[in-house]
Design an enzyme around this catalytic site. Sequence first.
Site, mmCIF file in Angstrom:
data_model
loop_
_atom_site.group_PDB
_atom_site.id
_atom_site.type_symbol
_atom_site.label_atom_id
_atom_site.label_comp_id
_atom_site.label_asym_id
_atom_site.label_seq_id
_atom_site.Cartn_x
_atom_site.Cartn_y
_atom_site.Cartn_z
ATOM 1 N N SER A 197 0.833 -1.203 0.000
ATOM 2 C CA SER A 197 0.000 0.000 0.000
ATOM 3 C C SER A 197 0.867 1.253 0.000
ATOM 4 O O SER A 197 1.935 1.272 -0.614
ATOM 5 C CB SER A 197 -0.975 -0.041 1.184
ATOM 6 N N ASP A 250 3.762 12.028 9.113
ATOM 7 C CA ASP A 250 2.406 12.446 9.471
ATOM 8 C C ASP A 250 1.789 11.542 10.527
ATOM 9 O O ASP A 250 0.583 11.556 10.727
ATOM 10 C CB ASP A 250 1.521 12.465 8.227
ATOM 11 N N HIS A 306 3.022 7.596 7.764
ATOM 12 C CA HIS A 306 3.962 7.294 6.690
ATOM 13 C C HIS A 306 5.404 7.578 7.127
ATOM 14 O O HIS A 306 5.651 8.458 7.945
ATOM 15 C CB HIS A 306 3.598 8.084 5.432
#
Length: 256
Positions: free
Chosen positions: A14, A187, A190
């Site tokens: 992902s 963040d 990530h």
Amino acid sequence: MVGPSRPQIVLFGSSIVQMSFGHGGWGAILSEVYARKADIILRGYYGWNSTRALEVVDQVFPKDAAVQPSLVVVYFGGNDSMGPHPSGLGPHVPLPEYVDNMKKIALHLQSLSDSTRIIFLSCPPVDEAKVRQNQSPYLSEVIRTNELCKTYSDACVELCKELGLQVVDLFSTLQKADDWETVCFTDGIHLSAQGSKVVAAEILRVVKEAEWRPSLHWKSMATEFSEDSPYDLVAADGKTTLNSSEWTYFWEEQWE
């Protein structure tokens, strides 16, 4: 297709995979380490969960491909582990279904060839405070907790033990860094450049320690077009040349 043919290392996952070539990402690190030795191929899909990955795994990795990857690094779990939305929409996947999806993905990859190796990356932790702080006005509330992350990470690690697969326990590994919440993430979800260094180091460690034949550790792999040449840089003696094929002095970090 360009030549000569090289071993393929595919990164399948992902957003942590899709973003791995930017901002000092771990995919970019592997690309540098394996330069002239293997091709690092990116198959990253932002926002995806294991269910969506399972739907396309046979298209990403067709069994009848002329060349099969030497190594596949797989990461799904962060989106699966999100709290469920009341509507039933969204990326959440119940834990038993997640485990079943990952098992089916692993079995498909194992069927590609006898020499295709697999490393799973488990669900990493999150900086919960940062996640809450960064709520987007365009999205419903995102529920990501370390309790959920650990549950899915542990399930992934246990599955890998069951199937005899190599695994990097990202949930535990990333938390070994001092101030990991701010150091390892941008963040809260990530990876930062420093977080990516941790991931790259763990992948390289696993590859080095795995008893795979042939070895896929970068130091064990042939370097393309590494023959001595009169066109190499001239040495200080003015009479000989220096072969630069194996030079790594320009790396930001010297990797093992």
